[in-house]
Scaffold this active site. Structure first.
Site, PDB file in Angstrom:
ATOM      1  N   TYR A   1       2.085  20.754   8.442  1.00 35.60           N
ATOM      2  CA  TYR A   1       3.142  19.870   8.948  1.00 35.60           C
ATOM      3  C   TYR A   1       3.029  19.710  10.472  1.00 35.60           C
ATOM      4  O   TYR A   1       3.924  19.168  11.093  1.00 35.60           O
ATOM      5  CB  TYR A   1       4.522  20.419   8.589  1.00 35.60           C
TER       6      TYR A   1
ATOM      7  N   ASP B   1       4.774  30.739  -0.104  1.00 36.25           N
ATOM      8  CA  ASP B   1       3.482  31.123  -0.692  1.00 36.25           C
ATOM      9  C   ASP B   1       2.693  32.075   0.205  1.00 36.25           C
ATOM     10  O   ASP B   1       1.970  32.925  -0.286  1.00 36.25           O
ATOM     11  CB  ASP B   1       2.636  29.868  -0.942  1.00 36.25           C
TER      12      ASP B   1
ATOM     13  N   HIS C   1      -5.433  21.174   5.891  1.00 42.32           N
ATOM     14  CA  HIS C   1      -4.672  20.497   4.856  1.00 42.32           C
ATOM     15  C   HIS C   1      -3.415  19.868   5.401  1.00 42.32           C
ATOM     16  O   HIS C   1      -2.967  20.144   6.511  1.00 42.32           O
ATOM     17  CB  HIS C   1      -4.360  21.432   3.680  1.00 42.32           C
TER      18      HIS C   1
ATOM     19  N   TYR D   1      10.857  15.222   1.847  1.00 42.97           N
ATOM     20  CA  TYR D   1      11.832  16.192   2.360  1.00 42.97           C
ATOM     21  C   TYR D   1      11.359  16.784   3.681  1.00 42.97           C
ATOM     22  O   TYR D   1      12.151  17.386   4.403  1.00 42.97           O
ATOM     23  CB  TYR D   1      12.107  17.288   1.319  1.00 42.97           C
ATOM     24  N   ARG D   2      10.106  16.572   4.012  1.00 43.08           N
ATOM     25  CA  ARG D   2       9.519  17.194   5.195  1.00 43.08           C
ATOM     26  C   ARG D   2       8.170  16.519   5.384  1.00 43.08           C
ATOM     27  O   ARG D   2       7.526  16.131   4.409  1.00 43.08           O
ATOM     28  CB  ARG D   2       9.313  18.670   4.846  1.00 43.08           C
TER      29      ARG D   2
END
Ligand code: ADP
Length: 606
Positions: free
Chosen positions: A145, A205, A448, A529-530
């Site tokens: 992000y 995670d 990623h 959502y993000r």
């Protein structure tokens, strides 16, 4: 020194290290990841220090000297060294390690390390004086992000974690704690074990993130307390003017100058519930947060497999009543079988040596060799309580899923020791791990990016989002890795777009894929959502009901709280007046253009 020779730190050595119990895993993970790396650790910088917007080198130097005077020389560091992407446990706090544009584009001019709330206030007042934008991070590990990167190049990153990393309290009776920004899931878990308390934490995670940072970014975990923001209780916040605020019961002073005794017991307190506006926003710096913990309980993880790709909507329909009736014990995950190949940690070339996504029939052939055999969808769940109630719950779940022909059920004991289910079982019982890092072995120099829309827990809606993903991943030539985090009324449908940082072509395609995914999902009525900071403007722009009423509301709050626009400008698409409409918003193909020597810097000056 080459990264390969560095030994990553343990939690005893550095707040953002790994616990000793994971020493072998950390070493293995690092060695394996670096063995796929073809990029050098760093390359000489082309552009020198990236100054804050509209700030001359002279003013910048004067400002830095003034801040060093306040915090100490070592606690304000100019970002003029080579940029090193590192890896999960040795990540940078100067830029996005998973850069989707040039590595030198989204960078900090300097990093400041406050040692207390008072010093954080001093930094904020300093930023107001010099008009320099700040970018607060707790741990900076929300890789996928944007990591630690500021949205406005040349911002000063406020790295709270380095010196503010204390567990301020653990209240075993109340099952709660108060943490500073630099407390990782690893650290909190180890401390609870050390004190032998009958408590669980909830972790995502990977265990290296900040408990506080993840909660205010509204991240999720996998026990019954997986909604992190919903389980926080009370905050201390430095506002953009440098004033201090305590929310919830913390607004009521405790006796004799102590903290309020109900601060971690009751969330909303009195009057408007303001905590929400400090999550996913740029309205303040959170310096302390209360978190609820879970009481230790029995648990049983398990797995279901479903045979056909077309079973997808039926699985979603079956999950909904189970989740609404709270029979599903946690936030379970539904994944596609291709992820079973990926979580082995083997590179894609092991399964398929051509370029382009692995064809479905190749995945099918390989899945026949896996311990769970050929299937299409994989469901990871965990039930909680005593043995008898877990058995009753499992009977109900089995009965519901058996409506889908060919469903199979597995317990961890049915699968080999190195199967991923054992790592899930840990995460779902609040034990933070590193195993999820294995995803990144998929490609050399792997980075990623998450596409994270929300869908109702209904087959028709989930199918629309899934079909869009299939179509667009095919169009842009990426493997599709869907993971659905399931609740009773909504699912976080997360796809992990894995790209090679050394390939400008992959970066451009990943950027274009994201833009089109966001736009096409919104056209169908679904929103994220993000998101990565490069897409914040686009995503904020999709929440445009009522002529953009929500963004206008956020901007009104922003301008009231942050008149000089110094606090994380552009975070979540919220720009202060100083920047708004002056070319900073990214709404078109600027990201793609910025790859390979371009820049996402503004088209105009402030
Ligand atoms: P983690 O390492 O837990 O994944 P980060 O520390 O990177 O998370 O936090 C995620 C994002 O939340 C950051 O990029 C930053 O924008 C914001 N953030 C983190 N900590 C704070 C804080 N203490 N105050 C304000 N914003 C924060």
């Amino acid at each position: 020194m080459s990264q390969a020779l560095n030994k990553p730190p343990t939690t005893d050595e550095l707040y953002r290290g790994y616990p000793k119990r994971l020493a072998e895993e950390a070493k293995y993970s690092k060695d394996r990841l670096l063995s796929h790396k073809t990029l050098p650790d760093s390359v000489p910088r082309q552009r020198g220090v990236r100054l804050p917007p509209d700030t001359s080198r002279e003013t910048f130097d004067e400002a830095i000297a003034a801040l060093q005077q306040e915090l100490g020389k070592d606690n304000v560091v100019v970002n003029d060294k080579p940029l090193i992407d590192g890896w999960y446990l040795e990540h940078p706090n100067t830029h996005d390690a998973f850069h989707l544009v040039d590595q030198e584009d989204l960078v900090a001019s300097a990093v400041a390390y406050p040692g207390s709330t008072r010093e954080t206030q001093a930094i904020v007042r300093w930023a107001n004086k010099y008009g320099i934008p700040l970018w607060p991070i707790s741990m900076g590990r929300n890789l996928g992000y944007g990591g630690s990167a500021p949205r406005v190049p040349g911002s000063v990153v406020v790295d709270l974690g380095m010196r503010m990393n204390k567990i301020l309290s653990i209240d075993a009776e109340n099952a709660s704690c108060v943490v500073e920004p630099g407390v990782s899931y690893f650290q909190l878990y180890e401390e609870i074990q050390k004190r032998k308390l009958p408590l669980w934490i909830d972790c995502p995670d990977l265990g290296g993130g900040s408990v506080l940072g993840n909660a205010i970014d509204r991240g999720v975990g996998y026990t019954p307390m997986g909604d992190h923001f919903a389980n926080h209780c009370g905050m201390e916040i430095v506002l953009p003017t440098g004033e201090l605020l305590r929310t919830g019961m913390g607004a009521l002073p405790g006796k004799d100058g102590k903290d309020n005794p109900t601060w971690q017991s009751f969330q909303a307190a009195y009057g408007p519930y303001v905590d929400g506006i400090f999550s996913q926003s740029n309205f303040g710096i959170v310096t302390q947060m209360g978190m609820w913990l879970m009481r230790e309980t029995g648990h049983q993880s398990y797995m279901f497999t479903f045979p056909r790709d077309e079973d997808f909507p039926a699985i979603v329909e079956a999950m909904r009543p189970l989740a609404q009736n709270r029979i599903l014990g946690n936030i379970p995950q539904l994944r596609h079988i291709v992820q079973e190949l990926n979580v082995t940690g083997l590179p894609k070339s092991h399964w398929y040596d051509k370029s382009g996504p692995i064809p479905r029939d190749v995945i099918r052939e390989h899945s026949k060799q896996l311990p769970i055999g050929e299937c299409s969808w994989v469901f990871y769940g965990t039930q909680y309580g005593d043995e008898a109630s877990i058995n009753t719950q499992l009977q109900l779940i089995k009965a519901t899923f058996s409506s889908i022909a060919g469903t199979r059920f597995y317990l961890p004991k049915d699968l080999p020791d190195d199967h991923y289910i054992h790592s899930r079982a840990k995460v779902c019982s609040g034990v933070p791990v590193l195993r999820e890092l294995d995803w990144l072995n998929w490609k050399p120099n792997a980075a990623h990016l998450f596409f994270s829309p929300i869908t109702p827990t209904k087959g028709v809606d989930a199918q629309v989002v899934h079909d869009l993903n299939v179509k667009l991943h095919e169009k842009y030539n990426f493997d599709l890795f869907p993971t659905l985090c399931v609740a009773g009324r909504e699912m976080h449908y997360i796809t992990n777009i894995i790209f090679d940082r050394s390939s400008n072509d992959e970066k451009k395609r990943a950027n274009a894929l994201m833009r089109e995914l966001i736009a096409s999902a919104a056209a169908e009525g679904y929103g994220e959502y993000r998101t990565h900071l490069l897409y914040a403007d686009q995503v904020a722009g999709t929440y445009n009901w009522g002529n953009g009423a929500l963004l206008k509301f956020n901007e009104t709050i922003k301008d009231a709280l942050d008149p000089n626009g110094i606090m994380a400008p552009g975070r979540n698409g919220i720009w202060p007046k100083k920047y708004r409409g002056k070319g900073w918003e990214i709404l078109g193909d600027e990201n793609e253009k910025a790859v390979g020597g371009g820049t996402i810097a503004p088209k105009s000056k402030l």
